[in-house]
Design a protein around this motif. Structure first.
Motif, PDB file in Angstrom:
ATOM      1  N   ILE A 253       0.826  -1.204   0.000  1.00  0.00           N
ATOM      2  CA  ILE A 253       0.000   0.000   0.000  1.00  0.00           C
ATOM      3  C   ILE A 253       0.865   1.261   0.000  1.00  0.00           C
ATOM      4  CG2 ILE A 253      -1.580   1.354   1.440  1.00  0.00           C
ATOM      5  CD1 ILE A 253      -2.950  -1.241   2.208  1.00  0.00           C
TER       6      ILE A 253
ATOM      7  N   GLN B 139      -1.035   1.607  -3.504  1.00  0.00           N
ATOM      8  CA  GLN B 139      -2.413   2.093  -3.537  1.00  0.00           C
ATOM      9  C   GLN B 139      -2.603   3.446  -2.852  1.00  0.00           C
ATOM     10  OE1 GLN B 139      -1.577  -1.128  -2.739  1.00  0.00           O
ATOM     11  NE2 GLN B 139      -3.298  -2.520  -3.046  1.00  0.00           N
ATOM     12  N   PHE B 140      -1.773   3.728  -1.836  1.00  0.00           N
ATOM     13  CA  PHE B 140      -1.957   4.985  -1.108  1.00  0.00           C
ATOM     14  C   PHE B 140      -1.682   6.174  -2.032  1.00  0.00           C
ATOM     15  CE2 PHE B 140      -0.609   8.257   2.019  1.00  0.00           C
ATOM     16  CZ  PHE B 140      -1.790   8.334   2.723  1.00  0.00           C
TER      17      PHE B 140
ATOM     18  N   VAL C  32      -4.496   6.545  -4.443  1.00  0.00           N
ATOM     19  CA  VAL C  32      -5.646   7.250  -3.882  1.00  0.00           C
ATOM     20  C   VAL C  32      -5.383   8.750  -3.878  1.00  0.00           C
ATOM     21  CG1 VAL C  32      -6.958   7.640  -1.766  1.00  0.00           C
ATOM     22  CG2 VAL C  32      -6.481   5.316  -2.510  1.00  0.00           C
TER      23      VAL C  32
ATOM     24  N   TRP D  86      -4.011   1.993  13.095  1.00  0.00           N
ATOM     25  CA  TRP D  86      -5.000   1.184  12.380  1.00  0.00           C
ATOM     26  C   TRP D  86      -5.274  -0.104  13.137  1.00  0.00           C
ATOM     27  CZ3 TRP D  86      -4.547  -3.722  10.125  1.00  0.00           C
ATOM     28  CH2 TRP D  86      -5.606  -4.103   9.285  1.00  0.00           C
TER      29      TRP D  86
ATOM     30  N   LEU E  75     -13.716   4.297   6.667  1.00  0.00           N
ATOM     31  CA  LEU E  75     -13.120   3.930   5.377  1.00  0.00           C
ATOM     32  C   LEU E  75     -11.633   3.572   5.441  1.00  0.00           C
ATOM     33  CD1 LEU E  75     -14.752   6.061   2.533  1.00  0.00           C
ATOM     34  CD2 LEU E  75     -14.833   3.595   2.920  1.00  0.00           C
ATOM     35  N   PRO E  76     -10.803   4.400   6.098  1.00  0.00           N
ATOM     36  CA  PRO E  76      -9.365   4.037   6.167  1.00  0.00           C
ATOM     37  C   PRO E  76      -9.146   2.689   6.838  1.00  0.00           C
ATOM     38  CG  PRO E  76      -9.696   6.277   6.938  1.00  0.00           C
ATOM     39  CD  PRO E  76     -11.060   5.689   6.739  1.00  0.00           C
TER      40      PRO E  76
ATOM     41  N   PHE F 214     -10.045  -0.020   4.077  1.00  0.00           N
ATOM     42  CA  PHE F 214      -9.176  -0.026   2.900  1.00  0.00           C
ATOM     43  C   PHE F 214      -8.128  -1.154   2.925  1.00  0.00           C
ATOM     44  CE2 PHE F 214      -5.582   2.272   0.699  1.00  0.00           C
ATOM     45  CZ  PHE F 214      -6.065   2.066  -0.582  1.00  0.00           C
ATOM     46  N   PRO F 215      -7.303  -1.281   3.991  1.00  0.00           N
ATOM     47  CA  PRO F 215      -6.320  -2.374   4.007  1.00  0.00           C
ATOM     48  C   PRO F 215      -6.981  -3.749   4.020  1.00  0.00           C
ATOM     49  CG  PRO F 215      -5.767  -0.723   5.649  1.00  0.00           C
ATOM     50  CD  PRO F 215      -7.136  -0.392   5.168  1.00  0.00           C
TER      51      PRO F 215
ATOM     52  N   ILE G  67      -9.735  -4.552   2.504  1.00  0.00           N
ATOM     53  CA  ILE G  67     -10.111  -4.851   1.121  1.00  0.00           C
ATOM     54  C   ILE G  67      -8.882  -5.270   0.336  1.00  0.00           C
ATOM     55  CG2 ILE G  67     -10.938  -3.833  -1.039  1.00  0.00           C
ATOM     56  CD1 ILE G  67     -12.842  -2.156   0.617  1.00  0.00           C
ATOM     57  N   ALA G  68      -7.781  -4.521   0.531  1.00  0.00           N
ATOM     58  CA  ALA G  68      -6.540  -4.855  -0.179  1.00  0.00           C
ATOM     59  C   ALA G  68      -6.130  -6.287   0.135  1.00  0.00           C
ATOM     60  CB  ALA G  68      -5.432  -3.883   0.219  1.00  0.00           C
TER      61      ALA G  68
END
Lengths: 311, 262, 458
Positions: free
Chosen positions: A144, A150-151, A154, A184, B22-23, B26-27, B29-30
């Protein structure tokens, strides 16, 4: 028998170490905590003692004749620039991840308590990262945050293409990436604990404030937040210990690099002990970690208690 | 918590919640997308066809089950003792226990290895269950002790007046009343035990005693790395934990809300 | 709740703990009381731990072939990922329940675990005769020897210092493999203007950085790197400073991919190359396997591409980046060898297995046909009649030449370095690129690390 006012206050603050009921029940509690102590102390303290002993050696982990060097490992550590780098990162990491996780955790908890749609789905999404092993997610995040990951994609599609960076490939952005991944992963835990704590807040307090004309934000700041202090302190202790031990994410995502820019105590201990076979040095680092963690936890505990007392 | 009556403020809150979630999505889904890349469902088939896959699954279940039972028993006893019984130097013992949280796993490996050898547990499930439980107990005791603190003393006092011993109090009051926090302890212990990789690898010699966390290794080589199947095995590994979370979610939140860390 | 060990008395547990702490230091282990025994050479059960073969199926194929000759030796293979190998092996080898046979590779592993291994010189002699050293690739033997002790018998070798390129991409843009730094830059510009990545490397890891540094150094002054590795030349020299300057230039001039310092060779770079995102990659002899139809197709699936057409890859020499007209020779080591644990209770059976894998033509043929490692027994080479290239017309010649060249390599890759110096290489390489150190200053840190390691070993 009713609880004293002081006990009520302490109970509301949820101080985890408040002695309770000790005088009333006559039976000694020692036999009850013995199994836990045997398991914990028996297994882990033996390891601590062993590690303490190893920390006085110059040993590669295999040679039959380790050299005793006294406190030389410790004095070397204090002159080791990588050690101080690791300490700086740990402090920064703790402050940022703790503050952001707390803010996000509280906000999520408040929102989920406010009768929105799909709350169960949102809760699961936030909690799933807690369940996933970092080893699994590391390659995903490396992809990512790669230069063509992907980041950046985006960012490009949001019209922010000028912000695109090789995020984990340069010293200036690698540490923030590690922090972001940690946030996260652990917001779910913070959220769940705050969510639970909020459901204990006396609704009449909130009602009363509303009758006095307080808005949503005012209620959050003056009523909800102060009532969460116990949770915040406990999470603070857990995050501090977690920050000191941080290993998986920086190791798997950036291998503590580039150029030690994501080096932590946990990764440095691993590197020294396993990769470079400086087992004595690694043990000394572990002992320092243990002491710092305990001192920090005790300080946090004392600060929390003083505040409770002042209220 | 928040009062949102008007339609636009409801919508605004929903929007904020969605944007914040959403954030996090996102990972995930990846990850799921990655697990289907290339062969699609074939990746999952290959993972399941790893020789001994179901055996590994069973081993993980045995080890996690053992750790959960052990942690539950030890934690309940200790939390009750810490919270409701008289102990001299109570806080000292408590901090002794909490200190166990601070050592990194890698430092524990060598001494634990020699210990398991010396007491003849090497290559038995106990060699993994005991240290994993030891690592989980401090956090579990922290949670449960706070929970039991929230139970009124009067209840225990009344039981004692009625002639119940402290054991009676434990069996008739603590066990039933702590069901919610037990769900929380179960979740956290399950996550810790199920996801652990190093301990089974080091302490179990036999291939047919290895755990599910070893499966991705079948797709990582010195000069190759099959990302799609690693992710597929990750998804399969996570499913039991997510199912457990969903099943226990209600009880779990109730358990925490009834007076855990608050 | 009763635990099995609680039935023992407290005193016995204490005694056990005391013994354990001694055993942990290897004091008990080396006093002779726990020495293993030879056992039978043709029967028994042996445990083999290794990071390679990298999957259990492959190991079981080896074992099945072995069992055709020795049906009464049961071999259990346990795969231990390379990233956890040291963490796992250290306690395992110190104990009495470790493996009978384990993988070793030159450099750090031999230094750290060689003392737990039997000297296999006489086994090698028994298998190949007194001139055994001339029958297997000498570079593989050197790296696994320590103080005249053969800690493990080499099974395969690897060679690095070369690039592999995507022949289709070069053809598409009508390009030739670059031979100099300027040509390299031009090729990269052409690729960049067409939106194709040029050269990729996982610069987050020391091993692959060292390959590139050593290759650059061999262009600056052939053989200097090896001299410095042996301690016969200095690391803080103009040659190494120039090497680091060129290394930095690779990043600055658009040759190296963006974000290389955060990328890992596996899986990041490997997958990126195999999915056609980059035209060139820094890989060695182990990459030969992807020249074949089967491995390439499978690898494409692993990289997450469904139904992609395999493309031919070709090896190329590292460009003459210093512009001095030197050809940058390759360098290599034993990929891995098999060691027999001194504490094994089935040493004879373990030796039988190791000898079969390393010195028996049948065993070596199985190894050679895998193509991920180069067989070490002279006279054994991959059977390209059974292995199919992606594009035989284009690949067969260059790949065979490449493997032939590799087997004549006489410079080491990792064998002469220890882990402290390797760690210093990573720091130097990254700090030069990051700008926190000049090439000269970084070269000086290398010499410091080498001096410190030398002092440590005295």
């Amino acid at each position: 028998m009713t609880l004293s006012t002081q006990e009520r206050l302490a109970s509301a603050a949820g101080s985890p170490s408040r002695p309770r009921g000790g005088g009333r029940l006559q039976a000694s509690g020692l036999p009850w905590i013995l199994p836990a102590l045997v398991l914990g102390v028996g297994l882990i303290y033996y390891c601590i003692g062993y590690t303490g002993y190893i920390s006085t050696l110059n040993w590669d982990g295999a040679s039959p004749e380790p050299l005793s060097v006294g406190t030389k490992n410790y004095s070397n550590i204090f002159g080791d620039p990588v050690f101080w780098k690791a300490i700086t990162h740990t402090v920064l990491f703790f402050v940022v991840t703790f503050v952001v996780q707390t803010a996000l955790g509280v906000v999520f908890a408040v929102i989920m308590h406010s009768h929105i749609k799909l709350a169960v789905l949102y809760k699961v999404i936030i909690f799933v990262p807690v369940v996933l092993a970092p080893a699994i997610m590391a390659p995903v995040f490396r992809q990512i945050f790669a230069a063509n990951g992907q980041f950046n994609w985006v960012l490009d599609h949001l019209g922010l293409g000028f912000l695109a960076q090789p995020w984990i490939g340069q010293e200036s952005t690698s540490l923030p990436v590690i922090m972001a991944i940690t946030i996260w992963q652990w917001t779910g835990l913070t959220f769940v604990l705050y969510y639970a704590a909020m459901s204990q807040i006396d609704q009449s307090l909130i009602e009363a404030a509303r009758i006095d004309g307080a808005g949503n934000l005012r209620v959050l700041w003056s009523i909800i937040w102060p009532n969460l202090r116990g949770t915040t302190v406990s999470l603070g202790i857990l995050s501090a210990i977690g920050a000191l031990k941080t290993f998986d994410i920086p190791w798997l995502v950036t291998i503590a690099g580039p150029n030690n820019s994501t080096q932590f105590l946990g990764t440095y201990i691993y590197q020294m002990t396993i990769q470079l076979a400086h087992v004595g040095y690694g043990a000394a680092l572990s002992i320092i970690l243990l002491i710092v963690a305990l001192v920090m936890a005790i300080i946090l505990q004392i600060v929390a208690r003083e505040r409770t007392g002042r209220r | 918590m928040f009062e949102v009556r008007r339609w636009w403020s409801k919508g605004l809150l929903q929007l904020i919640a969605t944007l914040l979630v959403l954030p996090y999505l996102f990972p995930l889904i990846a990850m799921v997308q990655g697990s289907f890349a290339g062969d699609g469902w074939g990746n999952y088939r290959d993972v399941i066809l790893v020789p001994g896959f179901f055996r590994f699954f069973l081993n993980s279940a045995i080890i996690s089950g053992g750790v959960i039972v052990l942690v539950y028993a030890v934690t309940m006893l200790a939390a009750y003792g810490f919270s409701k019984l008289r102990i001299r130097f109570r806080e000292v013992y408590f901090w002794l226990l909490l200190a166990c949280l601070t050592l990194p796993e890698v430092v524990l490996l060598t001494p634990l290895f020699t210990t398991t050898q010396a007491v003849g547990l090497f290559n038995t499930y106990w060699a993994v269950i005991l240290p994993l439980a030891a690592l989980q107990v401090p956090f579990a005791v922290l949670l449960t002790r706070n929970f039991i603190n929230g139970l009124p003393d009067e209840m225990f006092e009344a039981a004692r007046v009625d002639g119940a011993s402290s054991i009676g109090g434990f069996i008739h009051l603590v066990i039933p009343l702590t069901k919610p926090i037990a769900a929380a302890v179960l979740i956290f212990t399950l996550i810790g035990a199920w996801n652990d990789y190093l301990m089974p690898l080091v302490f179990l010699q036999s291939q047919d005693m290895q755990t599910i966390t070893l499966v991705p290794q079948f797709f990582v080589g010195e000069f190759s790395n099959d990302q799609t199947k690693i992710l597929a095995s990750a998804v399969l590994t996570a499913i039991p934990e997510i199912v457990a979370y969903l099943c226990l979610q209600g009880l779990f939140e109730r358990g925490l809300s009834a007076g855990a860390i608050k | 709740m009763r635990f099995p060990f609680q039935s023992k008395t407290a005193l016995r547990s204490l005694a056990a703990l005391a013994v354990a702490s001694l055993a942990g230091l290897g004091i008990v282990g080396c006093s002779g009381s726990n020495q293993g025994s030879a056992g039978s050479a043709t029967s028994g059960t042996i445990n083999w731990w290794g990071w390679t073969p990298t999957n259990t199926n492959e190991a079981n194929d080896f074992i099945a072939a072995f069992n055709k000759e020795y049906p009464d030796i049961k071999v259990n293979y346990k795969l231990v990922g390379i990233s956890d190998y040291q963490a796992t092996m250290r306690p395992a080898l110190a104990s009495d329940n470790g493996p009978d046979v384990f993988d070793l590779s030159p450099g750090a592993y031999v230094q750290q675990f060689g003392s737990y291994a039997e000297d296999l010189s006489s086994a090698a002699q028994g298998a190949l005769g007194s001139d055994w050293k001339s029958k297997i690739s000498s570079i593989a033997v050197d790296g696994l020897s320590s103080n005249n002790k053969l800690t493990a018998m080499p099974v395969g070798s690897t060679y690095a210092g070369s690039l592999w390129y995507n022949a289709d991409l070069f053809k598409k843009y009508n390009l030739q493999p670059p031979k100099t730094l300027d040509e390299w830059k031009k090729v990269c510009q052409t690729f960049a203007s067409n939106g194709v990545g040029c050269f990729a490397q996982g610069a987050a890891q020391e091993g692959f950085d060292q390959d590139t540094l050593q290759a650059i150094s061999n262009s600056v002054e052939p053989g200097y790197w090896t001299k410095a590795s042996k301690g016969d030349a200095k690391w803080d020299s103009p040659q190494i400073a120039q090497t680091l300057t060129i290394w930095k230039d690779l990043f600055g001039s658009g040759i190296m991919q963006k974000g290389a310092l955060g990328a890992q060779q596996y899986p990041d770079i490997n997958n990126a190359f195999l999915t056609g995102k980059y035209a060139m990659v820094m890989m060695g002899s182990w990459y030969t396997q992807y020249a074949t139809q089967n491995a390439m197709t499978q690898a494409l699936g692993s990289a997450g591409v469904a139904g992609a057409k395999p493309f031919p890859i070709l090896p190329m020499q590292f460009p003459d980046v210093a512009g001095k007209g030197n050809t940058s020779e390759m360098f290599g080591d034993a990929d891995y060898g098999l060691a027999v644990a001194s504490k094994s209770k089935n040493r004879a059976a373990a030796e039988t297995f190791v000898k079969w894998m390393a010195a028996n033509p049948k065993g070596q043929q199985v190894v050679a046909d895998r193509l991920d490692t180069t067989s070490v027994l002279k006279g054994v080479s991959p059977d390209f009649t059974t292995i199919k290239f992606v594009d035989p017309a284009q690949q067969s010649g260059p790949v065979n030449d490449y493997l032939k060249n590799a087997s004549s390599v006489n410079e080491h890759r990792f064998a002469l370095l220890n882990s402290d110096i390797e760690n210093a290489f990573l720091a130097a390489a990254q700090s030069v690129v990051g700008g926190s150190a000049t090439p000269q200053a970084a070269a000086a840190t290398l010499q410091q690390a080498a001096d410190a390691a030398k002092a440590q070993n005295k």
